[in-house]
Design a protein around this motif. Sequence first.
Motif, PDB file in Angstrom:
ATOM      1  N   ASP A 290      -8.318   3.189  -1.234  1.00 33.55           N
ATOM      2  CA  ASP A 290      -8.224   2.738  -2.627  1.00 33.55           C
ATOM      3  C   ASP A 290      -9.606   2.580  -3.269  1.00 33.55           C
ATOM      4  N   ASP A 291     -10.630   3.162  -2.641  1.00 35.74           N
ATOM      5  CA  ASP A 291     -12.001   3.146  -3.176  1.00 35.74           C
ATOM      6  C   ASP A 291     -12.668   1.780  -3.086  1.00 35.74           C
ATOM      7  N   THR A 292     -12.183   0.898  -2.223  1.00 37.74           N
ATOM      8  CA  THR A 292     -12.782  -0.429  -2.101  1.00 37.74           C
ATOM      9  C   THR A 292     -13.488  -0.568  -0.752  1.00 37.74           C
ATOM     10  N   LEU A 293     -14.378  -1.540  -0.702  1.00 38.98           N
ATOM     11  CA  LEU A 293     -15.102  -1.879   0.523  1.00 38.98           C
ATOM     12  C   LEU A 293     -14.533  -3.185   1.049  1.00 38.98           C
ATOM     13  N   SER A 294     -14.155  -3.208   2.314  1.00 42.56           N
ATOM     14  CA  SER A 294     -13.541  -4.405   2.872  1.00 42.56           C
ATOM     15  C   SER A 294     -14.572  -5.520   3.030  1.00 42.56           C
TER      16      SER A 294
ATOM     17  N   ARG B 110     -20.637   9.684 -10.397  1.00 43.43           N
ATOM     18  CA  ARG B 110     -19.422   9.160  -9.764  1.00 43.43           C
ATOM     19  C   ARG B 110     -19.744   8.148  -8.676  1.00 43.43           C
ATOM     20  N   VAL B 111     -21.025   7.978  -8.363  1.00 41.49           N
ATOM     21  CA  VAL B 111     -21.445   7.034  -7.338  1.00 41.49           C
ATOM     22  C   VAL B 111     -21.942   5.736  -7.947  1.00 41.49           C
TER      23      VAL B 111
ATOM     24  N   MET C 104      -7.476  17.128  -9.232  1.00 44.30           N
ATOM     25  CA  MET C 104      -8.484  16.327  -8.545  1.00 44.30           C
ATOM     26  C   MET C 104      -7.905  15.767  -7.245  1.00 44.30           C
ATOM     27  N   PRO C 105      -8.566  15.992  -6.099  1.00 48.21           N
ATOM     28  CA  PRO C 105      -8.063  15.449  -4.839  1.00 48.21           C
ATOM     29  C   PRO C 105      -8.140  13.935  -4.784  1.00 48.21           C
ATOM     30  N   HIS C 106      -9.050  13.371  -5.576  1.00 48.73           N
ATOM     31  CA  HIS C 106      -9.219  11.909  -5.614  1.00 48.73           C
ATOM     32  C   HIS C 106      -8.929  11.460  -7.043  1.00 48.73           C
ATOM     33  N   PRO C 107      -7.717  10.972  -7.308  1.00 41.91           N
ATOM     34  CA  PRO C 107      -7.299  10.692  -8.691  1.00 41.91           C
ATOM     35  C   PRO C 107      -8.104   9.625  -9.412  1.00 41.91           C
ATOM     36  N   THR C 108      -8.870   8.814  -8.678  1.00 47.87           N
ATOM     37  CA  THR C 108      -9.653   7.770  -9.348  1.00 47.87           C
ATOM     38  C   THR C 108     -10.940   8.324  -9.969  1.00 47.87           C
ATOM     39  N   LEU C 109     -11.319   9.545  -9.622  1.00 49.82           N
ATOM     40  CA  LEU C 109     -12.551  10.117 -10.153  1.00 49.82           C
ATOM     41  C   LEU C 109     -12.284  10.764 -11.510  1.00 49.82           C
TER      42      LEU C 109
END
Length: 284
Positions: A22-26, A53-54, A129-134
């Motif tokens: 989900d694009d988050t860091l634990s 995007r970074v 897009m393979p990553h829909p959040t981008l």
Amino acid sequence: MAAPIAYSLIATDLDGTLLRGDDTLSDRSRTALAMAATAGARHLVVTGRPAPRVRPLLDDLGGQGLAVCGQGAQLYDAGADRMLWSVTLERELAETALGKIEAEVGEVYAAVDQDGVDGLTLIEPGYEMPHPTLPAVRIFHRDDLWAEPISKVLLRHPALTDDELASAARAAVGSLASVTMSGPGTVELQPCGVTKATGLALAAAHLGLTPDTTIAFGDMPNDIPMFDWAAHGVAMSNAHPELKAVADEVTLSNEDDGIAVVLERLFMPWAPVVNGESEQPVRH
């Protein structure tokens, strides 16, 4: 007194490696990176994502230093929000390479990452897009992909697997461009000779660090050059078989805090002391 740290540079891929799906860091990964920083180690993001995007992810990580972006084509200074170095894929050459690939495998759907700190990701009709959040901007004609300088071309095929498309693309383009696979649905063309290793080496030189004190984490074949450059390469359990085959170690998946597991083992003696006791990593 704790022994000297084994690794002074921690190079991590993002998608499928440091970040969860989900694009988050634990919390556990964040704590482990902080522990390593307390010990004096530097964390360097080395990703296929372009600099624009970074940027939000680096903000969340508190990163104000360097990041290697665009598969090694960009060295980005997050604190100054500027590119220290970048190399572009010549657009006529990219168009020629794309034509050679389609001559072999039929129609492909293409996208490009534009160069620069404000470069856009452009996608042509049919490309998903393979990553829909981008974020991406859809254009209507392929010619529009070449309107501005680009760092790479992204390819998808309606029937071939990523491995099949990457293999066919390498055979078709030869020395026109480098072909790599950086994630599910992500086969890419980038400037010939540019890899994550070339970008990582440049960043390390800026930091005064060397391969022999570098540990690298990744999950896809585009991380192989980075593993070859670093002293120790750690593949995630969810990694592509090609990367696992050259890794020095395999850890847990990105969803199971695989990076944190390794960093805790390496840097536990440098855990912050709270009320006279070492603060233990957060586990979820």
